[in-house]
Enzyme design. Structure first.
Site, short mmCIF file in Angstrom:
data_model
loop_
_atom_site.label_atom_id
_atom_site.label_comp_id
_atom_site.label_asym_id
_atom_site.label_seq_id
_atom_site.Cartn_x
_atom_site.Cartn_y
_atom_site.Cartn_z
N LEU A 126 18.60 -1.69 8.67
CA LEU A 126 19.33 -2.40 7.87
C LEU A 126 18.92 -4.05 7.89
CD1 LEU A 126 23.13 -1.75 8.12
CD2 LEU A 126 22.05 -1.40 6.19
N GLY B 191 15.64 -4.83 8.96
CA GLY B 191 14.30 -5.06 8.61
C GLY B 191 14.20 -4.68 6.95
N ARG C 256 35.66 -2.10 23.09
CA ARG C 256 34.93 -0.89 23.57
C ARG C 256 34.86 -0.88 24.75
NH1 ARG C 256 30.38 -0.37 18.87
NH2 ARG C 256 31.88 0.54 17.03
#
Length: 639
Positions: free
Chosen positions: A45, A47, A332
């Site tokens: 995404l 690059g 998380r």
């Protein structure tokens, strides 16, 4: 003399810094852009969006990836969604709230200016992707749908079922293909970067190997952009694709780029548990499932019953019990540590005892199975293909696993490293997440950096480089190419008795045990003693089959594992130096009475940026202090 880091953060109010910076930045006129050559390494995404946008602006771009197509970049694996503060749900969201949630979610270890810019640009990303045709989920009336992710109390995550990363990548890929057809971008697939080339201290090119033919050559440019992802595969078992590695950023580090916060690695709570020692990677179940799935374990230690036989009063919905305000949608790192805790108590489920239930029965009863299928159908199919269990009928079993890396090469506000000309985007840099990344923020950062930030900031460097062309005929290019050849020849000449995979698995087990979900000084010191010995044995006893002038995946793997064997030492050293707990960096010695992360803001409210000092030499630690003007430093609480 110690290096002084200048993050180049603009002055002025937080909400005006980015517009002020763009207004004051240098420019390259449209007629001059074709005179500049840019190298982009990586076509995920970050690059792909950067290469496409810079090509559209008129620069000459060379884009390199080791996959056979940019469509195979690991960004494709991101499932659950992308954040943006659109407030379509009218539930109180705003740019400031997204900024605040991200700062708090990262446990106050990221730069305010960078994070606010990310929240601000999030609005534009969604519009850009909708215009490209990304098929986001929509409400019945046609408006874009949203769901919640961990660490927030609003719905701001845009999604395309459980395929969001894939659909966003296809959008960026189409933009990239358009520029390839226009001739502004030249694509180099199946090509791996082996080294960075510096000319007079500036990044002016790279050394690459064609992975099909084995040919090694160099490419020159006016600036180099790395968008090569994270280093999670240092742990061997992770949710990353097998090809993900640290090589590009590590070799740039050895050329002088600072590596920041390498110990900040993210453990994701919803991964399919390990089934045996033969496994080469792990599979993620999207965090979006925690919107409708309830996490629980039996209250009784070692309960042998199947989940459907355990009545609700004998279940411990431990996240809902401990964190009533956020419940199953805590960040998380908190969800992961709590799963480990109940399994350590002997209440884990499944054959190994290393698992907890993610149960959809209540959601199916409330909304109907068809609604759950519509939201997550492909994730349930994937789970059944791997486990042969139907999660509509019996709860999923999940356990934490290595997922994302918040650390990376140090960059300033322009996304340039301390090496002039070397820019780093997406997961490969350290900049936007602090000590823990909130779900659905990786896609946001990658596209923010590629579509919006680097096209605006790279001119600040390029405007100083008019008439300073580099050439592959310069001695620096020849020297770097020769070093790469010698390294490959050395790997092939060892002819030892142990496979590359054996070394990788041994290293991974060590760093997972000593620098994984929980760390302490004793374990980290043990790791720091064992890693150099492991590395020495690798260079004496590894067996790399084949030769360099051919397609040779054993050789590719060997080069990457050699880098992991060096990088792992820095990661453990960084974890040992940071005498606090924050986000994904949980030091057992530093926790509250409730078992939560205990920060030390007086001594560790900084970015730890490490400078390579040569082989067998302790790297230099350079600190960038973090200031908080708009968010008050406080003990993170999700209760």
């Amino acid at each position: 003399m110690s290096m002084i880091l200048d993050p180049k953060i603009p002055s002025g109010p937080l909400e005006k810094k980015w517009s002020k910076h763009r207004g004051e930045s240098k420019l390259v006129a449209p007629n001059n852009r074709p005179k500049f050559d840019l190298i982009v390494v990586g076509s995920g995404l970050a690059g792909a969006s950067a290469a496409a946008t810079l090509g559209e602006l008129g620069y000459n771009v060379k884009c390199f990836c080791f996959q056979d197509s940019p469509r195979r970049a690991h960004s494709i694996a991101a499932q659950g969604g992308i954040n943006a503060a659109k407030n379509y749900q009218n539930d109180g969201d705003s740019v400031f709230r997204l900024f605040y949630d991200t700062i708090k979610g990262g446990d106050f270890r990221s730069r305010e200016a960078n994070v606010y810019r990310l929240a601000e640009i999030s609005l534009n990303i969604i519009d850009q992707c909708v215009a490209q045709g990304v098929p986001f989920a929509r409400e019945y009336g046609g408006l874009l749908a949203n769901r919640s992710f961990g660490g927030v109390q609003v719905s701001r995550t845009f999604y395309a079922r459980g395929q969001t990363g894939q659909q966003l990548l296809l959008g960026a890929y189409q933009a990239l293909q358009h520029e390839i057809a226009e001739g502004t971008v030249k694509m180099y697939p199946r090509t791996e970067m082996l080294d960075l080339v510096l000319v007079n201290g500036h990044a002016k090119g790279i050394v690459v190997r064609n992975l099909v033919t084995g040919e090694i050559n160099t490419h020159a440019a006016d600036a180099v952009i790395l968008a090569t992802g994270g280093y999670g595969n240092v742990f061997y078992l992770s949710t990353n694709a097998k090809g993900c590695n640290v090589t590009a950023t590590w070799r740039a580090h050895k050329r002088g780029a600072l590596f920041a916060n390498p110990c900040f690695t993210q453990i994701h709570p919803t991964c399919i548990p390990v089934s045996g020692p033969y496994q080469a990677k792990l599979t993620l179940m999207s965090e979006s499932l925690r919107n409708d799935g309830r996490v629980w374990v039996p209250k009784k230690k070692g309960d042998p019953r199947s989940p459907d036989q355990i009545p609700k009063e004998e279940r411990d919905y431990y996240l809902e019990r401990k964190y009533p305000a956020f419940g199953n949608l805590v960040p998380r790192d908190i969800a992961s540590r709590n799963a480990k805790e109940v399994c350590d108590q002997g209440r884990g489920v499944g054959p190994s005892g290393l698992g907890v239930y993610l149960d959809f029965s209540d959601a199916i009863q409330r909304h109907g199975e068809s609604t759950i299928r519509e939201r997550y159908g492909n994730l349930f199919e994937m789970y059944q293909n791997i486990t042969n269990e139907n999660a509509y009928k019996t709860p999923m079993r999940i356990y934490p696993a290595v997922h994302y890396t918040m650390g990376g090469l140090w960059v300033d506000y322009n996304l340039m490293t301390n090496v002039p000309g070397l820019h780093v985007l997406g997961e490969a840099n350290f900049s936007d997440h602090g000590a823990n990344r909130l779900g659905a923020s990786a896609l946001m950062q990658g596209l923010s950096d590629g579509y919006f930030v680097i096209p605006s900031t790279i001119a600040n460097y390029l405007a100083t480089q008019m008439g300073k062309k580099a050439s592959t005929e310069q001695p620096e290019f020849k020297a770097a190419e020769n070093e790469a050849r010698c390294r490959i020849n050395r790997l092939l000449s060892i002819k030892g008795k142990k496979t590359v995979t054996t070394f990788h698995r041994e290293l991974g087990l060590l760093v997972w045990d000593k620098c994984g979900m929980a760390r302490d000084a004793q374990g980290l010191q043990e790791a720091l003693q064992k890693i150099p010995a492991m590395r020495a044995e690798f260079w004496e006893n590894v067996n790399v089959l084949g030769d360099g002038a051919e397609f040779n995946q054993a050789l590719e793997h060997a080069g990457r594992v050699a880098d992991f064997l060096e990088f792992a030492e820095l990661m453990c050293l960084d974890a040992l130096e940071r005498n606090e707990s924050c986000g994904g960096h949980f030091r057992l010695e530093f926790q509250t009475k409730e078992g939560e992360a205990l920060r030390d803001d007086e001594h560790y409210c900084h970015v730890a940026a490490w400078e390579y000092a040569g082989p067998h030499t302790r790297p230099n630690l350079i600190k960038e202090s973090l200031g908080f003007e708009y968010v008050k430093l406080s003990q993170r609480s999700y209760k």
